[in-house]
Design a protein around this motif. Structure first.
Motif, PDB file in Angstrom:
ATOM      1  N   ARG A  97       0.800  -1.416   0.043  1.00  0.00           N
ATOM      2  CA  ARG A  97       0.120  -0.155  -0.009  1.00  0.00           C
ATOM      3  C   ARG A  97       0.658   1.346   0.013  1.00  0.00           C
ATOM      4  O   ARG A  97       2.045   1.230   0.564  1.00  0.00           O
ATOM      5  CB  ARG A  97      -0.923   0.012   1.280  1.00  0.00           C
ATOM      6  CG  ARG A  97      -2.014  -1.154   1.290  1.00  0.00           C
ATOM      7  CD  ARG A  97      -2.987  -0.632   0.254  1.00  0.00           C
ATOM      8  NE  ARG A  97      -4.221  -1.858   0.283  1.00  0.00           N
ATOM      9  CZ  ARG A  97      -5.275  -1.523   0.875  1.00  0.00           C
ATOM     10  NH1 ARG A  97      -5.477  -0.295   1.612  1.00  0.00           N
ATOM     11  NH2 ARG A  97      -6.243  -2.607   0.857  1.00  0.00           N
ATOM     12  N   PRO A  98       0.586   2.449  -0.597  1.00  0.00           N
ATOM     13  CA  PRO A  98       1.099   3.624  -0.513  1.00  0.00           C
ATOM     14  C   PRO A  98       0.976   4.050   0.584  1.00  0.00           C
ATOM     15  O   PRO A  98      -0.184   4.601   1.366  1.00  0.00           O
ATOM     16  CB  PRO A  98       0.427   4.479  -1.489  1.00  0.00           C
ATOM     17  CG  PRO A  98      -1.015   3.930  -1.628  1.00  0.00           C
ATOM     18  CD  PRO A  98      -1.020   2.519  -1.405  1.00  0.00           C
ATOM     19  N   MET A  99       1.905   4.147   1.545  1.00  0.00           N
ATOM     20  CA  MET A  99       1.736   4.731   3.049  1.00  0.00           C
ATOM     21  C   MET A  99       2.488   6.026   3.376  1.00  0.00           C
ATOM     22  O   MET A  99       3.433   6.365   2.468  1.00  0.00           O
ATOM     23  CB  MET A  99       2.357   3.744   3.820  1.00  0.00           C
ATOM     24  CG  MET A  99       2.002   2.459   3.935  1.00  0.00           C
ATOM     25  SD  MET A  99       0.165   2.145   4.148  1.00  0.00           S
ATOM     26  CE  MET A  99       0.086   2.320   5.949  1.00  0.00           C
ATOM     27  N   MET A 100       2.264   6.742   4.195  1.00  0.00           N
ATOM     28  CA  MET A 100       2.722   8.095   4.737  1.00  0.00           C
ATOM     29  C   MET A 100       2.706   8.069   5.936  1.00  0.00           C
ATOM     30  O   MET A 100       1.597   8.111   6.921  1.00  0.00           O
ATOM     31  CB  MET A 100       1.932   9.382   4.182  1.00  0.00           C
ATOM     32  CG  MET A 100       2.631  10.538   4.405  1.00  0.00           C
ATOM     33  SD  MET A 100       1.692  12.093   4.348  1.00  0.00           S
ATOM     34  CE  MET A 100       1.586  12.216   2.396  1.00  0.00           C
ATOM     35  N   TYR A 101       4.042   8.603   6.846  1.00  0.00           N
ATOM     36  CA  TYR A 101       4.222   8.838   7.974  1.00  0.00           C
ATOM     37  C   TYR A 101       3.628  10.338   8.360  1.00  0.00           C
ATOM     38  O   TYR A 101       4.023  11.064   7.587  1.00  0.00           O
ATOM     39  CB  TYR A 101       5.704   8.594   8.519  1.00  0.00           C
ATOM     40  CG  TYR A 101       6.066   7.227   8.714  1.00  0.00           C
ATOM     41  CD1 TYR A 101       5.395   6.320   9.388  1.00  0.00           C
ATOM     42  CD2 TYR A 101       7.092   6.804   7.629  1.00  0.00           C
ATOM     43  CE1 TYR A 101       6.013   4.957   9.629  1.00  0.00           C
ATOM     44  CE2 TYR A 101       7.649   5.452   7.794  1.00  0.00           C
ATOM     45  CZ  TYR A 101       6.969   4.331   8.752  1.00  0.00           C
ATOM     46  OH  TYR A 101       7.486   3.432   8.662  1.00  0.00           O
ATOM     47  N   LEU A 102       2.959  10.445   9.378  1.00  0.00           N
ATOM     48  CA  LEU A 102       2.385  11.744   9.989  1.00  0.00           C
ATOM     49  C   LEU A 102       3.258  12.002  11.199  1.00  0.00           C
ATOM     50  O   LEU A 102       3.319  11.152  11.941  1.00  0.00           O
ATOM     51  CB  LEU A 102       1.026  11.647  10.096  1.00  0.00           C
ATOM     52  CG  LEU A 102       0.228  11.406   9.138  1.00  0.00           C
ATOM     53  CD1 LEU A 102      -1.252  11.700   9.222  1.00  0.00           C
ATOM     54  CD2 LEU A 102       0.536  12.494   7.758  1.00  0.00           C
TER      55      LEU A 102
END
Length: 414
Positions: free
Chosen positions: A374-379
């Protein structure tokens, strides 16, 4: 004759630096024409001439610090032939005739600085004199490019770092520090804005109890929705649909749910902001600036996208006004555009929180008991722990995550 003065820009700005002279001595100047750019710790300001005529004197060089109200140039009536400025400079070294020295003092003392060094009269700009003093260079030894013999800061820099003979022991240490090996080290003076950025960030670190909490968001649904709707969105609104409008909307919804993240400390009081002015960090050549999207809770997706695009363009074109930068209640910064996978953002000014976005990376994650890519982003949420507890900070970030993973909810509620 009209004096060009440093104007009052804002109550908190008392000085600035001359960034660039657009006009030179002898140039024709029209009323209202931009003649010099002033750099302050917040914005760059264009200073205009209130009268038409010829620019006869420049009283501050590029790089000089000037105060509000200070006279930095003189414009006199004329058509731009500009022989006038040359006369005072040539009159200074002229032999004895009594009339010549009487004509010279006013212009010479106002613009260049005359120094007695090796017995000769050296005409130098204030910036050149300061640089020569810092480097330990005798101005009389500098070869000016100016045919009129005026030493400018570029001449001093080109002269190198040869020190003046100094038999005393005390100055030895500073000169040793100043005489760097230019083939190995490049020395740059920090711009006024960079100095201010450094000062403010240090103040935030020292005056707040800053803490950072992290989470990650699955960008699958946002990316799919954007892909499906971007053409239709552009046709109906004329605006491009990016990710920032989704994040701004999610942040506003989370701030409403967790109001202390939208607050600030003033003395022993907590000020809970009932408005949602979201700062969006923009990188420029001079450093990071944070223009503010006003009343983001009242704007739709297209209005947010347009506001961000307009502010970013103004920032890069150096057209931001003070009103564009003041009064934000929360900030979003996107290190992902530079490839950052994870970082700890520092809060902006007196705000209590800042959200850091990062680059989108495809990673294996568990979805309904299965491993999927999956395309994941850390916040990252950095917050002031003095007024925000772990429960609110984690809850805020979790709310942002849930809304981004269900972007239809954002569209329905906007």
């Amino acid at each position: 004759m009209a004096e060009i003065k440093v104007p009052e820009l804002a109550e908190s700005i008392t000085e600035g630096s001359i960034a660039q002279w657009v006009k030179k001595v002898g140039d024709r100047v029209e009323k209202g024409e931009f003649i010099v750019e002033l750099e302050t710790d917040k914005v760059n300001a264009e200073i205009i001439s209130e009268e038409a005529g010829v620019l006869t004197q420049i009283l501050a060089e590029e790089g000089d610090t000037v105060l509000v109200g200070q006279v930095i140039a003189v414009v006199e009536a004329g058509e731009g032939a500009a022989p006038a400025p040359a006369a005072p400079v040539e009159a200074a070294p002229a032999p004895a005739a009594p009339a010549a020295p009487q004509a010279a003092p006013a212009p010479v003392e106002a613009a260049p600085v005359v120094e007695e060094t090796t017995g000769e009269r050296v005409i130098a700009s204030p910036a050149a004199r300061r640089l020569a003093r810092e480097k330990g260079i005798d101005l009389a030894a500098v070869s000016p490019v100016d045919p009129q013999g005026r030493v400018r800061v570029q001449d001093v820099a080109a002269h190198g770092t040869a020190p003046v003979a100094a038999p005393q022991a005390a100055p030895a240490a500073p000169k040793a520090v100043a005489a760097v090996d230019e083939s190995r080290v490049t020395v740059e003076k920090m711009s006024r804005r960079r100095q201010t950025i450094a000062k403010r960030l240090l103040e935030v670190k020292q005056s707040t109890a800053m803490l950072t909490t992290f989470n990650e968001v699955d960008m699958t649904n946002v990316m799919a929705l954007r892909s499906r709707k971007k053409d239709q969105f552009f046709e109906s609104t004329g605006s491009k649909l990016g990710f920032m409008s989704f994040f701004t909307k999610a942040v506003v919804a989370a701030l409403k749910k967790y109001p202390y993240v939208n607050a600030q400390i003033s003395g022993d009081e907590i000020h809970l902001n009932n408005f949602f002015d979201i700062g969006v960090a923009v990188s420029t050549e001079e450093g990071l600036v944070v223009p503010v999207v006003r009343d983001a809770d009242r704007k739709n997706f297209a209005e947010i996208e347009d506001s961000i695009a307009d502010l970013a363009k103004k920032a890069r074109d150096k057209k931001l006004g003070l009103a564009d930068l003041q009064g934000g209640s929360f900030t979003i910064t996107n290190g992902g555009v530079f490839g950052s996978l994870m970082s700890t953002p520092i809060m902006n000014g007196t705000q209590a929180g800042i959200l850091g976005m990062h680059t989108i990376k495809k990673r294996p994650v568990e979805v309904n008991g299965e491993v999927e890519i999956r395309p994941m982003m850390y916040l990252a949420l950095s917050y002031d722990h003095r007024i925000i507890d772990g429960k609110d900070s984690v809850g805020f970030l979790k709310t942002v995550k849930e809304l981004l993973e269900n972007p239809e909810d954002l569209l329905l509620n906007s």
